[in-house]
Scaffold this motif. Structure first.
Motif, PDB file in Angstrom:
ATOM      1  N   ILE A 248       0.844  -1.200   0.000  1.00 64.16           N
ATOM      2  CA  ILE A 248       0.000   0.000   0.000  1.00 64.16           C
ATOM      3  C   ILE A 248       0.881   1.252   0.000  1.00 64.16           C
ATOM      4  O   ILE A 248       0.600   2.231  -0.679  1.00 64.16           O
ATOM      5  N   LYS A 252      -0.464   4.605  -5.168  1.00 59.54           N
ATOM      6  CA  LYS A 252      -1.487   4.246  -6.157  1.00 59.54           C
ATOM      7  C   LYS A 252      -0.886   3.980  -7.541  1.00 59.54           C
ATOM      8  O   LYS A 252      -1.164   2.968  -8.181  1.00 59.54           O
ATOM      9  N   HIS A 253      -0.052   4.906  -7.974  1.00 65.16           N
ATOM     10  CA  HIS A 253       0.471   4.833  -9.333  1.00 65.16           C
ATOM     11  C   HIS A 253       1.281   3.547  -9.548  1.00 65.16           C
ATOM     12  O   HIS A 253       1.073   2.816 -10.516  1.00 65.16           O
ATOM     13  N   GLU A 256      -1.001   0.486  -9.508  1.00 64.36           N
ATOM     14  CA  GLU A 256      -1.759   0.373 -10.766  1.00 64.36           C
ATOM     15  C   GLU A 256      -0.880  -0.192 -11.875  1.00 64.36           C
ATOM     16  O   GLU A 256      -1.320  -1.013 -12.687  1.00 64.36           O
ATOM     17  N   LYS A 284      -6.075  -5.259  -6.258  1.00 65.21           N
ATOM     18  CA  LYS A 284      -7.123  -4.229  -6.421  1.00 65.21           C
ATOM     19  C   LYS A 284      -7.700  -3.817  -5.063  1.00 65.21           C
ATOM     20  O   LYS A 284      -8.007  -2.647  -4.840  1.00 65.21           O
ATOM     21  N   LEU A 287      -5.273  -1.517  -3.626  1.00 68.63           N
ATOM     22  CA  LEU A 287      -5.331  -0.246  -4.343  1.00 68.63           C
ATOM     23  C   LEU A 287      -6.398   0.677  -3.737  1.00 68.63           C
ATOM     24  O   LEU A 287      -6.194   1.882  -3.605  1.00 68.63           O
ATOM     25  N   ASN A 288      -7.522   0.044  -3.340  1.00 63.99           N
ATOM     26  CA  ASN A 288      -8.607   0.822  -2.717  1.00 63.99           C
ATOM     27  C   ASN A 288      -8.195   1.434  -1.391  1.00 63.99           C
ATOM     28  O   ASN A 288      -8.805   2.382  -0.932  1.00 63.99           O
ATOM     29  N   CYS A 290      -5.186   2.579  -0.859  1.00 56.84           N
ATOM     30  CA  CYS A 290      -4.142   3.595  -1.102  1.00 56.84           C
ATOM     31  C   CYS A 290      -4.737   4.990  -0.923  1.00 56.84           C
ATOM     32  O   CYS A 290      -5.783   5.296  -1.454  1.00 56.84           O
ATOM     33  N   THR A 291      -4.002   5.812  -0.215  1.00 62.76           N
ATOM     34  CA  THR A 291      -4.485   7.178  -0.023  1.00 62.76           C
ATOM     35  C   THR A 291      -3.650   8.167  -0.825  1.00 62.76           C
ATOM     36  O   THR A 291      -4.019   9.322  -0.953  1.00 62.76           O
TER      37      THR A 291
END
Ligand SMILES: [Zn+2]
Length: 292
Positions: A248, A252-253, A256, A284, A287-288, A290-291
């Motif tokens: 985490i 995000k990048h 992804e 995934k 990913l959710n 991730c802030t």
């Protein structure tokens, strides 16, 4: 069960740490499937670090030994705390080289020439780092040099691992003895004499001596006072939860990109050799969370 005895002798002018670490080194062997010479290298370092961990003052402190060498074994990393937990890994677990002429495993050649670094993380901003060149590559002698050079503490270090025919660990243990500046000349002379004539540590264990017995052989004449008995074990604190947090934290990048390109990820813990697998759905979900 493995344990370390913390003791003093000669009215506190000598302090001793003595350990049996057979199960700890056996666990390391099972995790890393080390060949005998690397079991010996890793086992000696684990034994030393288990003791150096006990020397630390605070519960949050950590000590790490890193050895880097130009031998086939390349080196190793071992970390321990002051509660008797140690973990470690060899950079190359399988090295097959001839025994030394005296029939012993050739740790010196497996590690080659290089350096030994001691890192002590004591909750301060910067950890303490002491580095020495490998003076022997047998680890005990190198640590003796380290204690003299970096910590200005005259020490005797003995570390031993005896590997059985089936490559399991038959015996392992060692000691670190440190002489305080106020030590009596008689004690120093007697101790030096003992150290130069005493049998190898694993031989004493093979003969059925406990570490209490060995402590007595070494310093029995000078009033040994056992202060503490601390259990020792190979312990890795990695977990799926920790690895998820690490994933985490890469952002995000990055996450992804992994999902798009690889659709899966495997994270490896060097210390216990465990793999943590994540499929596309797992990633995934992370990913959710991730802030950033
Ligand atoms: Zn682990």
């Amino acid at each position: 069960m493995d344990y370390i005895l913390r003791a003093t002798a000669g009215d506190g002018s000598v302090r001793v740490f003595i350990a049996n670490t057979k199960e700890t080194v056996q666990q390391a062997f099972l995790h890393h499937k080390t060949s005998p010479v690397m079991s010996a290298a890793l086992g000696r370092a684990l034994t030393a670090v288990s003791i150096m961990g006990i020397m630390l003052k605070s519960d949050d402190d950590l000590v790490t030994i890193k050895i880097n060498g130009n031998g086939l074994g390349k080196g190793l990393v071992v970390t321990g705390d002051n509660k008797g937990s140690v973990k470690g890994y060899p950079l190359n677990p399988v090295v097959d080289i001839p025994l030394k002429p005296n029939g012993k495993l050739d740790v010196q050649n497996a590690l080659g020439e290089g350096s030994l670094t001691v890192i002590k993380d004591m909750g301060l901003k910067e950890p303490y780092v002491g580095q020495i060149p490998l003076v022997s590559g047998e680890i005990a002698e190198d640590l003796t040099y380290y204690f003299a050079k970096s910590e200005q503490t005259p020490s005797a270090v003995s570390l031993g691992v005896l590997v059985d025919r089936d490559y399991s660990i038959k015996q392992a243990g060692g000691f670190i003895i440190q002489v305080m500046p106020d030590a009596d000349e008689d004690i120093i002379n007697s101790l030096e004499n003992k150290l130069s004539t005493i049998k190898p540590f694993t031989t004493l264990l093979e003969e059925g001596n406990t570490i209490e017995d060995i402590l007595n052989i070494l310093l029995g004449n000078f009033g040994v006072n056992i202060l503490d008995k601390i259990p020792v074990k190979f312990y890795c604190n990695c977990s799926r939860e920790r690895v998820e947090k690490a994933l985490i934290s890469i952002g995000k990048h990055e996450l992804e990109t992994i999902i798009k390109e690889d659709k899966k990820a495997t994270l490896h813990c060097h210390f216990c050799n465990k793999d943590y697998d994540f499929n596309e759905d797992d990633l995934k979900t992370l990913l959710n969370e991730c802030t950033k």
